[in-house]
Design an enzyme around this catalytic site. Structure first.
Site, PDB file in Angstrom:
ATOM      1  CG  ASP A   1      -2.759   3.388  -1.714  1.00 38.30           C
ATOM      2  OD1 ASP A   1      -4.163   2.497  -2.048  1.00 38.30           O
ATOM      3  OD2 ASP A   1      -2.526   4.191  -1.164  1.00 38.30           O
TER       4      ASP A   1
ATOM      5  CG  ASP B   1      -1.471   0.842   1.096  1.00 37.59           C
ATOM      6  OD1 ASP B   1      -3.089   1.428   0.509  1.00 37.59           O
ATOM      7  OD2 ASP B   1      -1.702   2.303   1.539  1.00 37.59           O
ATOM      8  CG  LEU B   2       1.409   3.515  -3.572  1.00 37.88           C
ATOM      9  CD1 LEU B   2       0.716   3.841  -4.676  1.00 37.88           C
ATOM     10  CD2 LEU B   2       2.865   2.695  -3.325  1.00 37.88           C
TER      11      LEU B   2
END
Length: 948
Positions: free
Chosen positions: A864, A821-822
């Protein structure tokens, strides 16, 4: 003294036998009728009834009336398994017409021919044959006119129905009156003796005609239904695709809730997401979201929705199917979001889906099975409950709010628009198997059985598609060959019976005449034998059955057989049973033998006879029928060997120049290819496809320009051609153009052989299918890849993950699942805009791809979130190395329109060792849990999942 009671008893027995004969023969005759219709090529009861009146007078009329009435009642019952008033009216009408025709016909024949009669006078026989069609005008005219007035036949079919009815009765009278007289006619001694000379030949001929008719009519019927089968398959395939599309719709909609697992899906989110899906699937009437609301939550839920919709309440249907405020329950599934939101659908907002028993059962099954479940056919709430339809319900669980999604399908739209284009030619019935209810049905009331059936499973329920040709289809595809053949054959049978009647009085004279003519024939044969033995052409003579009765020495020499091997054999079966390179044909199809039937000479400059050693002999042939007393008694065949001429023709046919002139103007690529694969002749179309000039291409082989991955399959087909296992093959493959660009083509190849069946060269047809392949690839890309990053989407991820899990547990090999996950992506997306967010997502995808092997999978799960499947790891250390590589890679800044941005990623890792059983859901949950542990520990780091 004659006992009156005995006479009365016999009359009753004879009447019952007449009724039974009428019904049985009538039923058998009507089995020969062509659908749809009432008339048959022969209707035996018409002849039996007239013969009965001719013999016994009007006392049998009640039996005839009753027999006809019972027969037509039985026909009406067989059609619909019930007897309606219309069936009784039709039966009475036809019974009156049949009895009237029998009475007038019997009276007329008795007046003209008299009874008892031997019926062997030419005058009597001609009178009978002339009277039969006139008598049979009565029933055909009355019955068909009555059926027209009752609306059972169309005006356009009046004449054909009348003509076939009239012909059927006429042939029934012509055939059955002599047979009936053999059974009950007087004088008995004469008629009884005629059982073998008249009845048996007529019955055998009649039986053979019926067998032939059945075979031909079955073939006709099969041919007539070819288009029906194609239409039915087309309908069923379109229905299958339509069913599958709805499961795709509900599956795609559920993804919205999966992606927003920790966030509530708003009405705006739902509207935008579902509207995009509905544009691709307009046949779906509406898509609804109904959250699960407990009794405790009801008040706050109603209060919240009242802000958007005035006077909002959770509603249910009362006994009169009116919407009222729902009673208190433990839980509700009120419709909260619906697309499209318009006047007709706005009214059902708040309706508790669980308040309706059929929908409640579907919801419970969907939640229990965690799968899309279809409701039974039901009256939809919209439009005052007048429309039939069904709902596909899908459970949403484990998100911010549990509930169900439902796709609403209106039967008249979802199925009606699909089946409507076929209404003129195909009756369609779609049944929900479990409930027995019809979702669509344009079968007639009396149509129960179908000719085509296919079962479907959709939403956990079974559906059955039945189709049946319409009357218009039968009318358009009706074949009359078998009917005409039977009618002509039956007339010939009647004519044969008449001739037998006349002929029985002249047997002795005919026998003497045959003896005299036999002696004359012997004298003529000896003279013929002396003349033909000196000729240089082959000659043989056959009798009327095609059996050889004479051959000259030249014929014996050319055929390689002695006189004893030829005489008494069927010429067609022995040496002319098949043309070259074709399957065997029947003697009737053989033009040489068929002169017996055509009565015309046949001449051919090229035929094939077969030598005793199995080799073909090319010959020119003259086949001439010869007659005696205007009757064909056999054929005379003269043939000459033309094998030398044929060798020259084969050489000319193999000329390369001829082939090149033919193929040069073809609109597709065509090539002549040598047995070693070298192009010898090519046309300009093929040169355009591969980018070579003609001179360049003929210096190459097909192996050189074939894409390496496609070559082995192509060579396998080529070998099978050379071995004679196949005559041709077709495949899709790639050529490498001169500019090294692959081009997709469809190849059709065959092999040319000389007169000795030795392979000479290949003939190839090449069509450029690149554009079609591009379209197919675009469809595949849209279905399995993320539009923005071009990474595999969730659908392909699940397939890859299923494969990895299966291989891991089967081979006990480890693999690792990464959830990424960004960090702070939402903040960047909100502050710098979606365009910047898109750049970051694509750069993240690129960097992830640069870190993994080609055998691994990088997928965008949504937003994301990314997922990596790391295959074949030896230990958790391999996963650790990759995680460190990714974090190091993400430490580099990202150039966004000249500005540098830094972004990290939180990684969760779950390693599956292959020794323990697990599921995809459990594995993804483990990796997801590890990822959240990384976020909780400060982000931009990795964590391994450990069970607690």
């Amino acid at each position: 003294m004659i006992n009156p009671l005995s006479i009365q008893k016999n009359a009753v027995v004879y009447s019952l036998l007449l009724i039974l004969a009428y019904v049985i023969t009538g039923k058998l005759g009507l089995m020969l009728a062509l659908p749809p219709g009432y008339a048959s090529a022969i209707f035996p009861p018409a002849g039996i009834a007239i013969a009965a009146v001719f013999v016994a007078g009007r006392t049998v009329l009640p039996a005839i009336f009753l027999g006809s009435f019972l027969l037509n009642i039985l026909v009406g019952y067989s059609a619909g398994h019930q007897v309606k008033m219309t069936d009784v009216e039709v039966a009475l009408l036809i019974a009156v017409a049949s009895a009237l025709q029998a009475y007038l016909g019997g009276w007329w024949l008795k007046h003209k021919i008299h009874y008892p009669t031997t019926l062997d006078s030419p005058v009597d026989v001609v009178t009978f044959f002339i009277s039969a069609p006139v008598i049979c005008l009565i029933s055909a005219t009355i019955s068909v006119t009555g059926l027209l007035s009752l609306g059972l036949i169309e005006e356009s079919l009046f004449f054909t129905s009348w003509a076939s009815w009239w012909i059927g009765d006429t042939l029934g009278l012509i055939v059955m009156l002599p047979l009936t007289l053999v059974a009950i006619g007087k004088p008995r001694a004469i008629w009884k003796k005629r059982a073998l000379t008249i009845a048996v030949p007529m019955l055998i001929t009649f039986a053979l005609l019926i067998i032939t008719f059945v075979v031909v009519s079955r073939w006709e019927r099969k041919e007539s239904l070819v288009e029906f089968d194609a239409l039915s398959n087309q309908i069923s395939e379109q229905l299958r695709v339509r069913f599958e599309s709805q499961e795709a719709v509900i599956g795609q909609t559920s993804a919205l809730f999966s992606y927003r697992a920790n966030e509530k899906v708003t009405r705006q989110d739902f509207y935008h997401f579902v509207s995009a899906i509905k544009r691709d699937f307009p046949m779906t009437f509406a898509i609804e979201w109904a959250p699960k609301v407990t009794h405790r939550e009801r008040a706050s839920y109603v209060k919240q929705l009242s802000k958007e919709f005035q006077d909002f309440e959770i509603k249910q249907l009362d006994a009169q199917r009116k919407l009222v405020v729902s009673s208190d329950k433990d839980f509700y599934f009120p419709i909260t979001y619906i697309v499209p939101l318009k006047e007709s659908t706005r009214a059902i907002l708040g309706v508790d889906l669980a308040s309706l028993p059929d929908r409640k059962d579907a919801i419970q099954r969907a939640i229990s099975l965690k799968a899309a479940i279809a409701s039974p056919p039901t009256r939809l709430i919209i439009n005052d409950g007048t429309e039939l339809g069904l709902m596909l319900i899908y459970p949403i669980h484990g998100t911010s709010q549990d509930g169900v999604l439902s796709a609403v399908l209106r039967a008249n739209i979802f199925f009606g628009e699909l089946f409507k284009p076929f209404a003129h030619t195909v009756h369609v019935r779609l049944t929900d198997v479990e409930s027995g209810k019809y979702l669509y049905n344009n079968f007639a009331d009396n149509q129960i059985d179908s000719l085509y059936t296919r079962d479907f499973r959709f939403g956990g329920r079974y559906y059955r598609l039945d189709t049946l040709p319409t009357a218009q289809y039968y009318q358009q595809h009706r074949g009359w060959q078998s009917w005409n053949m039977l009618a002509v054959g039956l007339f010939g049978t009647g004519l044969m019976g008449a001739l037998l009647l006349i002929g029985t009085g002249y047997t002795a004279r005919i026998e003497n005449l045959v003896k005299q003519k036999t002696e004359e024939l012997k004298d003529s044969f000896y003279r013929f034998q002396e003349i033909t033995s000196t000729l240089g052409e082959g000659i043989y003579v056959t009798d009327i059955n095609g059996v050889i009765t004479f051959t000259n020495p030249k014929a014996q020499d050319l055929l390689g057989r002695s006189e004893s091997e030829l005489l008494g054999q069927n010429a067609h079966s022995l040496f002319h049973h098949r043309p070259i390179e074709e399957s065997s044909h029947t003697e009737r199809e053989c033009l040489i033998s068929n002169v017996i039937h055509s009565k015309q000479p046949y001449k051919s400059t090229e035929e094939v006879f077969w030598h005793k050693n199995g080799s073909p002999i090319y010959v020119s042939v003259n086949s001439v029928p010869f007659f005696r007393n205007n009757e064909i008694i056999g054929t005379l065949v003269v043939f000459d060997d033309i094998s030398d001429r044929k060798k020259i023709e084969f050489a000319l046919r193999a000329s390369e120049k001829s082939f090149k002139e033919i193929i040069e103007y073809a609109p597709i690529g065509i090539a002549i290819v040598s047995l070693d694969g070298r192009f010898t002749v090519v046309n300009q179309t093929l040169c355009n496809i591969v980018g070579y000039t003609n001179d360049e291409l003929i210096r190459r082989t097909f192996q050189e320009i074939t894409y390496p991955d496609d070559l082995s399959l192509d060579l396998e087909h080529v070998q099978r051609l050379l071995d004679g296992e196949i005559d041709t093959y077709r495949m899709e493959k790639r050529y490498i153009r001169k500019d090294n660009v692959p081009v997709w083509i469809q190849l059709s190849a065959s092999i040319f052989r000389d007169e000795n069946l030795t392979p000479q060269y290949f003939i190839a047809q090449i069509e450029d299918i690149s554009e079609r392949k591009i379209r197919d690839n675009e469809v595949h890309q849209h279905a399995y890849f993320d539009t923005l990053t071009k990474l595999p989407n969730r659908r392909m991820l699940m397939e890859k993950l299923s494969q990895a899990l299966s291989q891991s547990e089967h081979h006990q090999r480890k693999f690792a699942l990464f959830f990424l996950d960004l960090d702070h992506f939402k903040q960047i997306n909100d502050t710098l805009g979606h365009d910047t967010g898109d750049i970051i997502l694509k750069e993240a995808a690129s960097r992830l791809l640069s870190c993994v092997r080609s055998s691994d999978t990088v997928s965008r799960l949504g937003g994301d979130e990314f997922v990596i499947i790391l295959n074949d790891v030896s230990s958790a250390h391999d996963a650790q190395l990759l995680a460190e590589k990714i974090l190091n890679n993400f430490s580099e800044p990202i150039d966004v329109n000249g500005s540098e941005l830094f972004i990290g990623t939180s990684i969760g890792i779950a390693v599956h060792d292959g020794d323990t059983k697990t599921t995809i859901r459990e594995l993804m949950k483990s990796a997801d849990s590890a990822m959240y542990e990384s976020k909780a520990s400060g982000r931009n780091r990795y964590s391994f999942y450990t069970s607690t």
